[in-house]
Enzyme design. Structure first.
Site, PDB file in Angstrom:
ATOM      1  N   ASP A 203       0.856  -1.207   0.000  1.00 38.79           N
ATOM      2  CA  ASP A 203       0.000   0.000   0.000  1.00 38.79           C
ATOM      3  C   ASP A 203       0.889   1.253   0.000  1.00 38.79           C
ATOM      4  O   ASP A 203       1.854   1.328   0.735  1.00 38.79           O
ATOM      5  CB  ASP A 203      -0.927   0.028   1.222  1.00 38.79           C
ATOM      6  CG  ASP A 203      -1.956  -1.095   1.168  1.00 38.79           C
ATOM      7  OD1 ASP A 203      -2.595  -1.217   0.119  1.00 38.79           O
ATOM      8  OD2 ASP A 203      -2.096  -1.809   2.152  1.00 38.79           O
ATOM      9  N   THR A 204       0.446   2.251  -0.745  1.00 37.63           N
ATOM     10  CA  THR A 204       1.341   3.355  -1.087  1.00 37.63           C
ATOM     11  C   THR A 204       0.520   4.606  -1.358  1.00 37.63           C
ATOM     12  O   THR A 204      -0.665   4.523  -1.645  1.00 37.63           O
ATOM     13  CB  THR A 204       2.131   2.973  -2.365  1.00 37.63           C
ATOM     14  OG1 THR A 204       2.780   1.732  -2.146  1.00 37.63           O
ATOM     15  CG2 THR A 204       3.141   4.018  -2.746  1.00 37.63           C
ATOM     16  N   ILE A 205       1.173   5.770  -1.297  1.00 40.32           N
ATOM     17  CA  ILE A 205       0.569   6.989  -1.832  1.00 40.32           C
ATOM     18  C   ILE A 205       1.457   7.537  -2.933  1.00 40.32           C
ATOM     19  O   ILE A 205       2.690   7.388  -2.883  1.00 40.32           O
ATOM     20  CB  ILE A 205       0.330   8.070  -0.746  1.00 40.32           C
ATOM     21  CG1 ILE A 205       1.647   8.565  -0.116  1.00 40.32           C
ATOM     22  CG2 ILE A 205      -0.638   7.565   0.317  1.00 40.32           C
ATOM     23  CD1 ILE A 205       2.246   9.792  -0.738  1.00 40.32           C
TER      24      ILE A 205
END
Length: 593
Positions: A402-404
């Site tokens: 999960d990342t931005i």
């Protein structure tokens, strides 16, 4: 009076009806109404028009963070200032995807020097944990791989050092002013979005599972589960511990994190849990300015960062795809999807074998990115049958959470492409005492194979999945973009580029178009593909196409989830405006002025 009573009954009935619909929408049942509305112009599948602005633009995965970035620009800050402010805010508002316990990568276009700069702000494994010690720990636990959670996959967080490296080189405002909005939101609270509420609920189930192996969860519960429960959509969420940590960083600089009070808290916490990360590891950390690498794709220069990240997998895939007439095949046609997926399989074999920390292994970049190598690999693709077992080539023979992601552009032409993550889930599950953020679990991505370039070693950066991207043409900036989501990222980059360059989509349409995601390729952690993997496609891919792909031997699944989250800003030099897009699959917003 009779008419008034009737009106009141109608209003009450209407409100009751609305309440019933809202209640039904908030259950596991589908909405009572289905189908998408019609757009008057543009592609029918697009969720909205691209955003167009003249003076500055920001695209992030949380609307409030995009507004913060714009506020910084309007206060006289530049794109780097605004990107740091937005990233800090996202660590508050979307802790399920990033935070100061994780790593960061960025590509920056500087209009003054007319040059692209790359920053690798990823951390290293603890110096006090040797491979023999790690393997002994794994034997005691009865496992043969580095676990996803707990103390063993924790590596040095690189984000804060990355912020200060960018700021020292390009920043304009003072760091206390840049971090002020995130500090305020952390202290006073913000309304939790639908998606973040969902992801925190998933994190609760993940970390509190006794089988997860997280050594300490009280701090996670205290920080992220107010009242013992995940925050609901719209609930005001506060993180006063994180506000205090950010205040210390704003006043004391990066040293307070890596050598001062915060480093001491992390050291004491890890010692208490039997972990290995120490203050000395934090003090020794350094980010690295690197040269972005590129290939040409139909006249455009596509830039990624070199390993230890996976960005060159997108470049290798594009090199292979350039030999096919994708436009004549038709977008998301059986042949189009087939060659995309086969090219991805080939690129990911090299990703599994050759991508690693360049301080420990000389990655054969020039050969992997050559057109000659791509031509040889392209010969392995059959138009009739999907590959099941692919070997990497020997580059000496030739002359994959999960990342931005966020991007910001300012009135002077500076553009920032920035990606930041704690890796799987929210990270390791470990929240150091009173700090308000979770430590990353990026160390899970080491291999445990002697002689492998990505084999575990102390003080080494693990293989990394998060990758920012940039497109240039004739020495001029064209587009800053990225797409979140582990191994989805390189194949997502290739799809976005193909949508824009091969099919002429605008930046919003390019992100809204139905995507594919191939899973099951060989991995830098040692796994080898022997069955062809699985091709996942979104429901926008027609069923006749799905059946045609199955006839070629692809194992195809149709469904939502796991297709990434995209943001982009394109500079239209002819019109003198920025054109931006955000991700309908996330909570994102692009805004400009």
């Amino acid at each position: 009076m009779k008419h008034l009573l009737l009106l009141c009954c109608v209003v009450v009935a209407g409100l009751s009806s609305v309440s019933r619909v809202e209640a039904q929408a908030n259950t596991v049942f589908p909405w009572p109404f289905t189908g998408q509305g019609d757009r008057n112009v543009g592609a029918a599948f697009a969720s909205r028009s691209q955003v167009i602005a003249q003076h500055g633009m920001a695209a992030t995965s949380v609307p409030l963070a995009s507004q913060i970035a714009l506020d910084i620009l309007k206060q006289g800050g530049n794109a780097v200032d605004a990107a740091i402010a937005a990233n800090a805010a996202l660590g508050v508002m979307e802790p399920t995807g990033n935070g100061i316990g994780g790593d960061l990568f960025a590509i920056i276009w500087d209009p003054k020097s007319r040059k692209l700069y790359g920053l690798n702000a990823s951390g290293r494994s603890p110096m006090g944990l040797t491979k023999a010690m790690l393997e002994d720990e794994l034997r005691q636990r009865g496992v043969d791989k580095i676990p996803p959670f707990g103390v063993l996959p924790v590596s040095v967080p690189g984000t804060v050092d990355g912020w200060y490296d960018m700021h020292n080189r390009f920043g304009r405002l003072k760091m206390r002013d840049i971090l002020a909005p995130a500090i305020t939101y952390a202290r006073e609270g913000f309304p939790v979005s639908q998606l973040v509420a969902h992801y925190i609920s998933m994190a609760r189930d993940r970390y509190l599972d006794p089988e997860a192996g997280v050594e300490e969860t009280d701090n996670f519960v205290q920080t992220y589960l107010p009242g013992g429960e995940p925050p609901a959509e719209g609930q005001i969420f506060r993180n006063p511990d994180l506000a205090r940590s950010l205040e210390k960083i704003a006043e004391g600089g990066r040293d307070v994190f890596y050598e001062g009070e915060i480093a001491e808290v992390i050291d004491a916490y890890m010692r208490r849990l039997g972990g290995y990360l120490r203050k000395e590891d934090l003090a020794a950390h350094r980010s690295e300015w690197v040269e972005p690498v590129s290939v040409t794709y139909r006249g455009y220069d596509v830039f990624e960062l070199p390993p230890n990240g996976q960005g060159i997998a997108a470049l290798q895939q594009l090199n292979i795809l350039e030999g096919f007439d994708l436009r004549s095949m038709g977008h998301n046609s059986p042949d189009y999807l087939h060659v995309h997926v086969e090219a991805k399989k080939l690129a990911f074999e090299d990703r599994a074998r050759f991508y690693a920390d360049p301080e420990f292994y000389k990655v054969p970049l020039e050969k992997l990115l050559s057109k000659e190598y791509a031509a040889e690999r392209r010969k392995l693709i059959s138009m009739d049958r999907a590959m099941t077992d692919v070997d990497y080539a020997d580059p000496e023979i030739l002359e994959d959470g999960d990342t931005i992601y966020l991007t910001v552009a300012d009135k002077d032409g500076m553009m920032v492409s920035l990606i930041q993550s704690n890796f799987r889930g929210m990270g390791s599950g470990l929240v150091p005492d009173g700090l308000g953020f979770m430590l990353q679990d990026r160390g899970e991505l080491f291999a445990l194979e002697t002689g492998h370039p990505n084999d575990y070693a102390p003080g080494k950066r693990p293989f990394h999945t998060i990758i920012p991207a940039f497109i240039m043409k004739d020495g001029r900036p064209i587009m800053s973009f990225g797409l979140m989501g582990g191994g989805m990222q390189p194949q997502g980059h290739a799809q976005i580029i193909s949508n824009i360059i091969d099919f002429g989509m605008n930046v919003q349409e390019a992100g809204d178009a139905a995507r594919y995601r191939h899973d099951g390729s060989s991995q830098p952690t040692g796994e080898h593909m022997s069955d062809g993997g699985v091709l996942n496609v979104e429901s926008g891919v027609p069923m006749p196409v799905v059946e045609a792909l199955r006839a070629k031997g692809h194992k195809v699944r149709v469904g939502k989830g796991g297709f990434g989250g995209y943001q982009a800003i394109l500079w239209d030099a002819e019109q003198g405006v920025y054109k931006g897009a955000s991700e309908m699959r996330k909570d994102g917003l692009v805004a400009g002025y």
